[in-house]
Scaffold this active site. Structure first.
Site, PDB file in Angstrom:
ATOM      1  N   ASN A   9       0.871  -1.175   0.000  1.00  0.00           N
ATOM      2  CA  ASN A   9       0.000   0.000   0.000  1.00  0.00           C
ATOM      3  C   ASN A   9       0.910   1.228   0.000  1.00  0.00           C
ATOM      4  O   ASN A   9       1.479   1.572   1.035  1.00  0.00           O
ATOM      5  CB  ASN A   9      -0.890  -0.025   1.257  1.00  0.00           C
ATOM      6  CG  ASN A   9      -1.670   1.265   1.441  1.00  0.00           C
ATOM      7  OD1 ASN A   9      -1.794   2.066   0.512  1.00  0.00           O
ATOM      8  ND2 ASN A   9      -2.200   1.467   2.641  1.00  0.00           N
ATOM      9  N   LYS A  11       0.191   4.244  -0.309  1.00  0.00           N
ATOM     10  CA  LYS A  11      -0.440   5.444   0.269  1.00  0.00           C
ATOM     11  C   LYS A  11      -0.215   6.649  -0.661  1.00  0.00           C
ATOM     12  O   LYS A  11      -0.097   6.476  -1.873  1.00  0.00           O
ATOM     13  CB  LYS A  11       0.070   5.709   1.685  1.00  0.00           C
ATOM     14  CG  LYS A  11       0.024   4.456   2.560  1.00  0.00           C
ATOM     15  CD  LYS A  11       0.157   4.761   4.008  1.00  0.00           C
ATOM     16  CE  LYS A  11       0.308   3.468   4.783  1.00  0.00           C
ATOM     17  NZ  LYS A  11       0.123   3.635   6.208  1.00  0.00           N
ATOM     18  N   HIS A  95      -9.509   0.943   4.929  1.00  0.00           N
ATOM     19  CA  HIS A  95      -8.220   1.171   5.601  1.00  0.00           C
ATOM     20  C   HIS A  95      -8.445   2.117   6.784  1.00  0.00           C
ATOM     21  O   HIS A  95      -9.276   3.034   6.711  1.00  0.00           O
ATOM     22  CB  HIS A  95      -7.212   1.790   4.618  1.00  0.00           C
ATOM     23  CG  HIS A  95      -5.823   1.798   5.155  1.00  0.00           C
ATOM     24  ND1 HIS A  95      -5.378   2.774   6.028  1.00  0.00           N
ATOM     25  CD2 HIS A  95      -4.788   0.942   4.987  1.00  0.00           C
ATOM     26  CE1 HIS A  95      -4.119   2.513   6.352  1.00  0.00           C
ATOM     27  NE2 HIS A  95      -3.734   1.412   5.741  1.00  0.00           N
ATOM     28  N   GLU A  97      -6.902   4.557   7.814  1.00  0.00           N
ATOM     29  CA  GLU A  97      -6.743   5.994   7.516  1.00  0.00           C
ATOM     30  C   GLU A  97      -8.014   6.559   6.876  1.00  0.00           C
ATOM     31  O   GLU A  97      -8.362   7.715   7.091  1.00  0.00           O
ATOM     32  CB  GLU A  97      -5.503   6.209   6.632  1.00  0.00           C
ATOM     33  CG  GLU A  97      -4.225   5.992   7.435  1.00  0.00           C
ATOM     34  CD  GLU A  97      -3.014   5.534   6.630  1.00  0.00           C
ATOM     35  OE1 GLU A  97      -3.007   5.655   5.393  1.00  0.00           O
ATOM     36  OE2 GLU A  97      -2.070   5.026   7.267  1.00  0.00           O
ATOM     37  N   GLU A 167      -5.307  -5.154  10.661  1.00  0.00           N
ATOM     38  CA  GLU A 167      -4.323  -4.096  10.855  1.00  0.00           C
ATOM     39  C   GLU A 167      -4.612  -3.375  12.160  1.00  0.00           C
ATOM     40  O   GLU A 167      -5.469  -2.474  12.202  1.00  0.00           O
ATOM     41  CB  GLU A 167      -4.404  -3.091   9.701  1.00  0.00           C
ATOM     42  CG  GLU A 167      -4.110  -3.702   8.341  1.00  0.00           C
ATOM     43  CD  GLU A 167      -3.539  -2.666   7.383  1.00  0.00           C
ATOM     44  OE1 GLU A 167      -2.420  -2.890   6.900  1.00  0.00           O
ATOM     45  OE2 GLU A 167      -4.173  -1.624   7.153  1.00  0.00           O
ATOM     46  N   GLY A 173       2.316   2.322  10.603  1.00  0.00           N
ATOM     47  CA  GLY A 173       3.212   3.465  10.403  1.00  0.00           C
ATOM     48  C   GLY A 173       3.894   3.943  11.674  1.00  0.00           C
ATOM     49  O   GLY A 173       4.482   5.012  11.697  1.00  0.00           O
ATOM     50  N   SER A 212       3.449  -2.085  10.296  1.00  0.00           N
ATOM     51  CA  SER A 212       4.903  -2.051  10.457  1.00  0.00           C
ATOM     52  C   SER A 212       5.575  -3.394  10.180  1.00  0.00           C
ATOM     53  O   SER A 212       6.559  -3.752  10.832  1.00  0.00           O
ATOM     54  CB  SER A 212       5.279  -1.531  11.848  1.00  0.00           C
ATOM     55  OG  SER A 212       4.786  -0.206  12.026  1.00  0.00           O
TER      56      SER A 212
END
Ligand code: PEP
Length: 251
Positions: A9, A11, A95, A97, A167, A173, A212
């Site tokens: 991904n 991003k 996701h 985010e 996740e 991140g 991560s």
């Protein structure tokens, strides 16, 4: 036997030049990845460029998001059919985010999941708890709620045609990875929950870990019984790291 999937991904990262170097770098080392399917999810604007570069390679193309409508007055949005048109196999939905920064609900995520499937895409459905939710000991409840909203709309069999990515939000991140045992516990919970509804679906569906993952921790995570690959953010931007994670899934 579930084939591992290692999906990058990217991003909101990249440029025409850096993406060229990234794709070429991964393609050059792809022979060393013998078992996993590799996939790349660039930003929308680079999808045509990456699609052209991936032609003839075994790397799959995916998008990072999609709208739930087929077409129409949705300025700035991208329809599922546009993604199949450009050669995408996968699309990430839900996701963290999207959920946290853009306020996207479980219901909207489920609607995107449905629209993606209808267009022939394989949704990669992201689920996971925040740090606060983990500390409250409600990880199972959160993940179950996120899955149930999709199952209520699309039915359990739809999950068998999709990919799930667990996740933990606190690991994305941040450099903080869930331990293999922590991740396996939630992956087993997800598979068990699905098995209670349909054992074939539970056996078939790939459940990726994301948060991560890097060359240093991938092998241990991927060795766990219910971890079938990874959704990789930061490390997918470095060809050597992305390939090393792919190799960590070699049989
Ligand atoms: C992600 O964005 O899905 C992700 C797992 O990111 P990172 O690997 O950078 O934590």
């Amino acid at each position: 036997m579930r084939q591992p999937l290692v999906a990058g991904n990217w991003k909101m990262n990249g440029s025409l030049d850096s993406i060229k170097a990234l794709v070429e770098g991964v393609k050059a080392g792809l022979d060393s990845v013998t078992t996993a399917e590799m996939a790349m999810c660039p930003s929308f604007v680079y999808l045509p460029q990456v699609a052209a570069m991936l032609e003839g390679s075994s790397i799959s193309l995916g998008a990072q998001d999609v709208n739930d409508q087929e077409s129409g007055a949705h300025t700035g949005e991208v329809a599922p059919g546009m993604l199949t048109d450009i050669g995408c196999k996968y699309v990430i939905v839900g996701h963290s985010e999207r959920r946290s920064i853009y306020g996207e609900s479980d219901e909207f995520t489920a609607s995107k999941f449905a629209a993606a499937r209808k267009a022939g895409l394989v949704p990669i459905l992201c689920v996971g708890e925040t740090l606060e939710e983990r500390e409250q000991d409600i990880t199972g409840q959160v993940v179950a709620r996120q899955l149930d909203t999709v199952i209520a709309l699309e039915g359990i069999s739809a999950i068998g045609d999709a990919v799930i990515a667990y996740e933990p939000v606190w690991a994305i991140g941040t450099g903080k990875t869930a331990t293999p045992d922590q991740a396996q516990e939630v992956h087993a919970f997800i598979r068990g929950k699905l098995a209670a509804l349909d054992s074939n679906v539970a056996e078939r569906v790939q459940i990726l870990y994301g948060g991560s993952m890097n060359p240093g921790n991938a092998a241990e995570l991927l060795a766990m019984a219910d971890i079938d690959g990874g959704l990789i953010g930061g490390a997918s931007l470095k060809p050597d790291d992305f390939l090393a994670i792919g190799r960590a899934a070699n049989a």
